[in-house]
Design a protein around this motif. Sequence first.
Motif, PDB file in Angstrom:
ATOM      1  N   VAL A   1       0.908  -1.246  -0.195  1.00 48.20           N
ATOM      2  CA  VAL A   1       0.063   0.033  -0.060  1.00 48.20           C
ATOM      3  C   VAL A   1       0.812   1.193  -0.058  1.00 48.20           C
ATOM      4  CG1 VAL A   1      -1.562   1.380   1.104  1.00 48.20           C
ATOM      5  CG2 VAL A   1      -1.878  -1.230   1.314  1.00 48.20           C
ATOM      6  N   ALA A   2       1.940   1.093   0.907  1.00 44.22           N
ATOM      7  CA  ALA A   2       2.692   2.406   1.033  1.00 44.22           C
ATOM      8  C   ALA A   2       3.540   2.549  -0.303  1.00 44.22           C
ATOM      9  CB  ALA A   2       3.594   2.363   2.232  1.00 44.22           C
ATOM     10  N   HIS A   3       4.128   1.397  -0.807  1.00 45.01           N
ATOM     11  CA  HIS A   3       4.869   1.730  -2.162  1.00 45.01           C
ATOM     12  C   HIS A   3       4.044   2.104  -3.191  1.00 45.01           C
ATOM     13  CE1 HIS A   3       7.273   0.609  -5.310  1.00 45.01           C
ATOM     14  NE2 HIS A   3       6.603  -0.018  -5.698  1.00 45.01           N
ATOM     15  N   THR A   4       2.502   1.795  -3.296  1.00 43.31           N
ATOM     16  CA  THR A   4       1.638   2.118  -4.172  1.00 43.31           C
ATOM     17  C   THR A   4       1.502   3.707  -4.219  1.00 43.31           C
ATOM     18  OG1 THR A   4       0.673  -0.104  -4.240  1.00 43.31           O
ATOM     19  CG2 THR A   4      -0.522   1.677  -5.328  1.00 43.31           C
ATOM     20  N   ILE A   5       0.990   4.176  -3.301  1.00 39.78           N
ATOM     21  CA  ILE A   5       0.838   5.572  -3.054  1.00 39.78           C
ATOM     22  C   ILE A   5       1.625   6.433  -3.440  1.00 39.78           C
ATOM     23  CG2 ILE A   5      -1.476   5.018  -1.790  1.00 39.78           C
ATOM     24  CD1 ILE A   5       0.170   6.220   0.650  1.00 39.78           C
ATOM     25  N   LYS A   6       2.913   5.903  -2.885  1.00 42.66           N
ATOM     26  CA  LYS A   6       4.253   6.736  -3.269  1.00 42.66           C
ATOM     27  C   LYS A   6       4.512   6.822  -4.826  1.00 42.66           C
ATOM     28  CE  LYS A   6       8.219   9.012  -2.222  1.00 42.66           C
ATOM     29  NZ  LYS A   6       8.711   8.620  -3.646  1.00 42.66           N
ATOM     30  N   THR A   7       4.423   5.583  -5.336  1.00 43.55           N
ATOM     31  CA  THR A   7       4.814   5.617  -6.754  1.00 43.55           C
ATOM     32  C   THR A   7       3.622   6.040  -7.571  1.00 43.55           C
ATOM     33  OG1 THR A   7       5.782   3.333  -6.453  1.00 43.55           O
ATOM     34  CG2 THR A   7       5.474   4.030  -8.489  1.00 43.55           C
ATOM     35  N   TYR A   8       2.360   6.067  -7.195  1.00 39.12           N
ATOM     36  CA  TYR A   8       1.515   6.670  -8.160  1.00 39.12           C
ATOM     37  C   TYR A   8       1.469   8.285  -7.883  1.00 39.12           C
ATOM     38  CZ  TYR A   8      -1.542   2.856  -9.642  1.00 39.12           C
ATOM     39  OH  TYR A   8      -1.979   1.607 -10.194  1.00 39.12           O
ATOM     40  N   SER A   9       1.931   8.664  -6.635  1.00 36.73           N
ATOM     41  CA  SER A   9       2.155  10.120  -6.537  1.00 36.73           C
ATOM     42  C   SER A   9       3.242  10.595  -7.350  1.00 36.73           C
ATOM     43  CB  SER A   9       2.286  10.269  -5.010  1.00 36.73           C
ATOM     44  OG  SER A   9       1.246  10.016  -4.195  1.00 36.73           O
ATOM     45  N   ASP A  10       4.169   9.864  -7.616  1.00 32.95           N
ATOM     46  CA  ASP A  10       5.452  10.319  -8.401  1.00 32.95           C
ATOM     47  C   ASP A  10       4.998  10.291  -9.763  1.00 32.95           C
ATOM     48  OD1 ASP A  10       6.917  10.402  -6.250  1.00 32.95           O
ATOM     49  OD2 ASP A  10       7.880   8.391  -6.422  1.00 32.95           O
ATOM     50  N   PHE A  11       4.126   9.681 -10.333  1.00 32.95           N
ATOM     51  CA  PHE A  11       3.652   9.665 -11.644  1.00 32.95           C
ATOM     52  C   PHE A  11       2.490  10.669 -11.830  1.00 32.95           C
ATOM     53  CE2 PHE A  11       6.152   5.920 -11.948  1.00 32.95           C
ATOM     54  CZ  PHE A  11       6.925   6.077 -12.997  1.00 32.95           C
ATOM     55  N   THR A  12       1.676  10.846 -10.959  1.00 31.91           N
ATOM     56  CA  THR A  12       0.166  11.758 -11.136  1.00 31.91           C
ATOM     57  C   THR A  12       0.270  12.767 -10.341  1.00 31.91           C
ATOM     58  OG1 THR A  12      -0.802  10.365  -9.717  1.00 31.91           O
ATOM     59  CG2 THR A  12      -0.661   9.636 -11.760  1.00 31.91           C
ATOM     60  N   ILE A  13      -0.297  13.129  -9.169  1.00 25.22           N
ATOM     61  CA  ILE A  13      -0.413  14.077  -8.136  1.00 25.22           C
ATOM     62  C   ILE A  13      -0.099  13.390  -6.912  1.00 25.22           C
ATOM     63  CG2 ILE A  13      -2.158  15.387  -9.603  1.00 25.22           C
ATOM     64  CD1 ILE A  13      -4.293  14.224  -7.424  1.00 25.22           C
ATOM     65  N   PRO A  14       0.468  14.087  -5.805  1.00 21.06           N
ATOM     66  CA  PRO A  14       0.581  13.596  -4.420  1.00 21.06           C
ATOM     67  C   PRO A  14      -0.895  13.056  -3.989  1.00 21.06           C
ATOM     68  CG  PRO A  14       1.645  15.833  -4.737  1.00 21.06           C
ATOM     69  CD  PRO A  14       1.050  15.680  -6.059  1.00 21.06           C
ATOM     70  N   TYR A  15      -0.909  11.915  -3.174  1.00 25.45           N
ATOM     71  CA  TYR A  15      -2.015  11.435  -2.774  1.00 25.45           C
ATOM     72  C   TYR A  15      -2.666  12.342  -1.870  1.00 25.45           C
ATOM     73  CZ  TYR A  15      -4.880   7.854  -0.664  1.00 25.45           C
ATOM     74  OH  TYR A  15      -5.918   7.244   0.057  1.00 25.45           O
ATOM     75  N   PRO A  16      -3.819  12.677  -2.067  1.00 25.23           N
ATOM     76  CA  PRO A  16      -4.373  13.757  -1.010  1.00 25.23           C
ATOM     77  C   PRO A  16      -5.196  13.321   0.145  1.00 25.23           C
ATOM     78  CG  PRO A  16      -5.835  13.346  -2.797  1.00 25.23           C
ATOM     79  CD  PRO A  16      -4.920  12.418  -3.156  1.00 25.23           C
ATOM     80  N   TYR A  17      -5.238  12.150   0.208  1.00 31.98           N
ATOM     81  CA  TYR A  17      -6.337  11.699   1.349  1.00 31.98           C
ATOM     82  C   TYR A  17      -5.341  11.217   2.584  1.00 31.98           C
ATOM     83  CZ  TYR A  17     -10.051  11.649  -1.919  1.00 31.98           C
ATOM     84  OH  TYR A  17     -10.993  11.916  -2.816  1.00 31.98           O
ATOM     85  N   PRO A  18      -5.790  10.934   3.944  1.00 31.90           N
ATOM     86  CA  PRO A  18      -5.040  10.752   4.985  1.00 31.90           C
ATOM     87  C   PRO A  18      -4.741   9.152   5.257  1.00 31.90           C
ATOM     88  CG  PRO A  18      -7.329  11.202   5.735  1.00 31.90           C
ATOM     89  CD  PRO A  18      -7.178  11.668   4.227  1.00 31.90           C
ATOM     90  N   VAL A  19      -5.690   8.297   4.645  1.00 29.16           N
ATOM     91  CA  VAL A  19      -5.738   7.057   4.623  1.00 29.16           C
ATOM     92  C   VAL A  19      -5.782   6.033   3.344  1.00 29.16           C
ATOM     93  CG1 VAL A  19      -6.870   5.073   5.686  1.00 29.16           C
ATOM     94  CG2 VAL A  19      -6.788   7.175   6.827  1.00 29.16           C
ATOM     95  N   ALA A  20      -5.058   4.938   3.312  1.00 29.49           N
ATOM     96  CA  ALA A  20      -5.139   4.172   2.271  1.00 29.49           C
ATOM     97  C   ALA A  20      -5.096   2.792   2.899  1.00 29.49           C
ATOM     98  CB  ALA A  20      -3.841   4.290   1.260  1.00 29.49           C
ATOM     99  N   GLN A  21      -6.019   1.725   2.531  1.00 25.05           N
ATOM    100  CA  GLN A  21      -6.247   0.559   3.283  1.00 25.05           C
ATOM    101  C   GLN A  21      -6.277  -0.563   2.160  1.00 25.05           C
ATOM    102  OE1 GLN A  21      -9.274   0.997   6.735  1.00 25.05           O
ATOM    103  NE2 GLN A  21      -9.442   2.706   5.380  1.00 25.05           N
ATOM    104  N   SER A  22      -5.845  -1.711   2.495  1.00 25.90           N
ATOM    105  CA  SER A  22      -6.171  -3.038   1.917  1.00 25.90           C
ATOM    106  C   SER A  22      -6.751  -4.029   2.693  1.00 25.90           C
ATOM    107  CB  SER A  22      -4.719  -3.625   1.314  1.00 25.90           C
ATOM    108  OG  SER A  22      -4.796  -4.860   1.080  1.00 25.90           O
TER     109      SER A  22
END
Length: 802
Positions: free
Chosen positions: A368-389
């Motif tokens: 989860v952490a790797h995903t939101i970091k990588t997607y943020s690099d390719f798109t926009i910074p992840y704006p939400y406070p939580v990401a869950q699997s």
Amino acid sequence: MNKFYKLFSLLAITSQIAVAQNILNNPGSNHGNKFEQLGTILNTPNEQRTASGAPGIKYWQQRADYNIKCELDEKALTLNGSETITYHNNSPDVLTYIWIQLDENEHNNLRNAGYQNSSRMPAGATTAQVDNLAPKTESNGYGIAIKKLTDATGKKLSYTINKTMMRIEIPALKSGAVFVFNIDWSYKITDRIAGGGRGGYEFFPADGNHLFTMAQWFPRLCVYSDFQGWQNHQFTGRGEFALTFGNYNVQMTVPADHMVGSTGECLNYSAVLTPTQLARYNKAKTSTIAPVEIVTLAEAKAAEAKKSEAKKTWVFQANNVRDFAWTSSRKFVWDAMAQPIAGKNVMCMSFYGKEAYSLYSKFSSRAVAHTIKTYSDFTIPYPYPVAQSIEAANGMEYPMICFNYGRTDADGTYSESTKNGMLGVVIHEVGHNFFPMIINSDERQWTWMDEGLNSFVEYLTEELWDNKFPSKKGPAYTIVPYMKLPKDQLEPIMSNSENIVNFGPNAYSKPATGLNILRETIMGRELFDYAFKEYSRRWAFRHPTPADLFRTMEDASGEDLDWFWRGWFYGTDPVDISLDSVRYAKPDFSTTAAGGAGRFGGGNRPGGVRVDPPAVNAFEDISKIRNRQDANIKFYTDKDLAARDFYWKYDRGLTTVDTTLAARPQVQPARLPMEEFRADEKAKYGNKFFYELNFSNKGGLVMPIIVEFTFKDGTKLMDRIPAQIWRLNELKTSKFYVHDKEVASIKLDPLRETADIDETNNAWGGGSTPSKFQLFKMRAGGAPARGQSVGSNPMQMEKKSK
């Protein structure tokens, strides 16, 4: 709505209908079609959506805010709820009705969308199957029951339910006005494992517990947009959702021993967690290295064994989201870690039962952490406070929460295919936070804008997890089997979700592959990445259409890509570029000889094969090679050694896979006619080698031509010819080369970048090409059964040998 706006809306709708048609400007000709501009195929630019692909000065979209209270009855397997919806009319139109989605009606035998596929009489069937096929006149009891519908003053509102949609008549709602109304409802929760669907419950007979995934669980607004009006297409279970952004406050009352994961942030953890659990949660907020278990495995097992009769209410708040989902079970282990994004920590959390513990405790929150970091690099910074699997033997996404699969064998071991499948689905579903949860396309109409764009960035993220990860959606050669299918089994990417036969390849893999071809082969990483980030920035928290993506990619890069959108997205032609002949010549200073041409042929012999080899791609695509060569790229499994396991070592040479290549025959050179030469000219040109390469476009889809020359001294030279070489003749083209060294062999597309469906016509001279057997090996090791080990398990074998 005034007459002008009615006309404008009609034109906009007409352009959307036409958007899937690949209109030819010069039919029957060998040119003037594939490189013509898209023109009127795209919707007309206006003040809402500009010709550059950006939102216009008069862009608008609606908003819906929700205040929801619900109660889960685990014994009766029902959900009861009430909600207050505040609807903001930001459109220029006066609305006299609004449309609500009732997705749970999908499960009702009388109120579902009624879409059916053709069927045939089987050779035999059980009595239960025959009973199920009999005409149904009585409801099976599933679907949403509307208990009460009123405005803010308590006055009843008239409504009509049409299958999975509900129209509510309202007083004229002017532009800029707000309408508040209340709905009370209930429904019987479905057995998701037995009956399918995204929301529902899974029952575990071994311990007598349920795992609830509450998705599409409440009546919610349809989208009203500038390009379509109301998106009220029926929900059939395939085409997903078009949803309106808003703020949510949700209270869920559940059994007191349940753990709840949800969209948004919990406002009352201090009331629902024990002091120990709350302390662990607070510790996890700053743990950026490894997950912290908030609920341990031992605590989850103890909760399974003793069920509480009491209730607790959890309260969650989520702002600027397009949907809301949650999960509840006493089976959950819960862990979390923090991922810094743009100066703030995002809580990356996982909920899972003991059945998935060995996989999820090690990998899920890290992924989860790797995903939101990588997607943020390719798109926009992840704006939400939580990401869950959430492990739920599933694969589905919602804002800040997703449901995934990945369970181990009973002894805690797992196959490599199960591990890779679990990592892939977590990355994919978490990635959906960006597409379409933030960059909010209409999934009901354009599945590929959701699944295809997400699958592309999933591929980039998998590649940066581990350079050995066997990614399947992205490398061009992996889409070849689909592109080879007969035309009557294909449809353009630009097709409505409900009308696609091969749904996965069409909506997921082909668009993802196309974007990767743009990035690696046509535009280059720098131009592509800049334009893709600009698209993401422009359309974050808005409703983009395909034209907005196409136009932005061109506007921000300076590349004319209409030929690519035409061929890859609007057409069904495959890539098959053939090296038909090679004229090879040396200057003859004494006489004039006729030129000649050489053909190619030959094949390879199949090599040996191992049982259950490492699950790595048999062919390393260009992205893997470039990622490894880039000093700025650090793979996750190299940064976090705890993310390595048995298979990380297994993939790196503990066994080998034999391959056998066969050489192709040479051709004899012809002589190039030359005039009489002076001595100095003979000295200058005597050691030149001349080659004329003749190509044909057998597949129909134009693409760059990538030519690799191998010289007799062993050196190589690559020439990348842009696709525009086909613009004056879309069927045949040629190129003349002068080399200082003699060529031993020529090969087209050596790194398999273009999805060429026939590699047997890609070589001349001594080059080698894969045999049918080698292609089969490359496609071996397909997707595992969802969430379970399959085949032999080297990890298990190693454990038994100790």
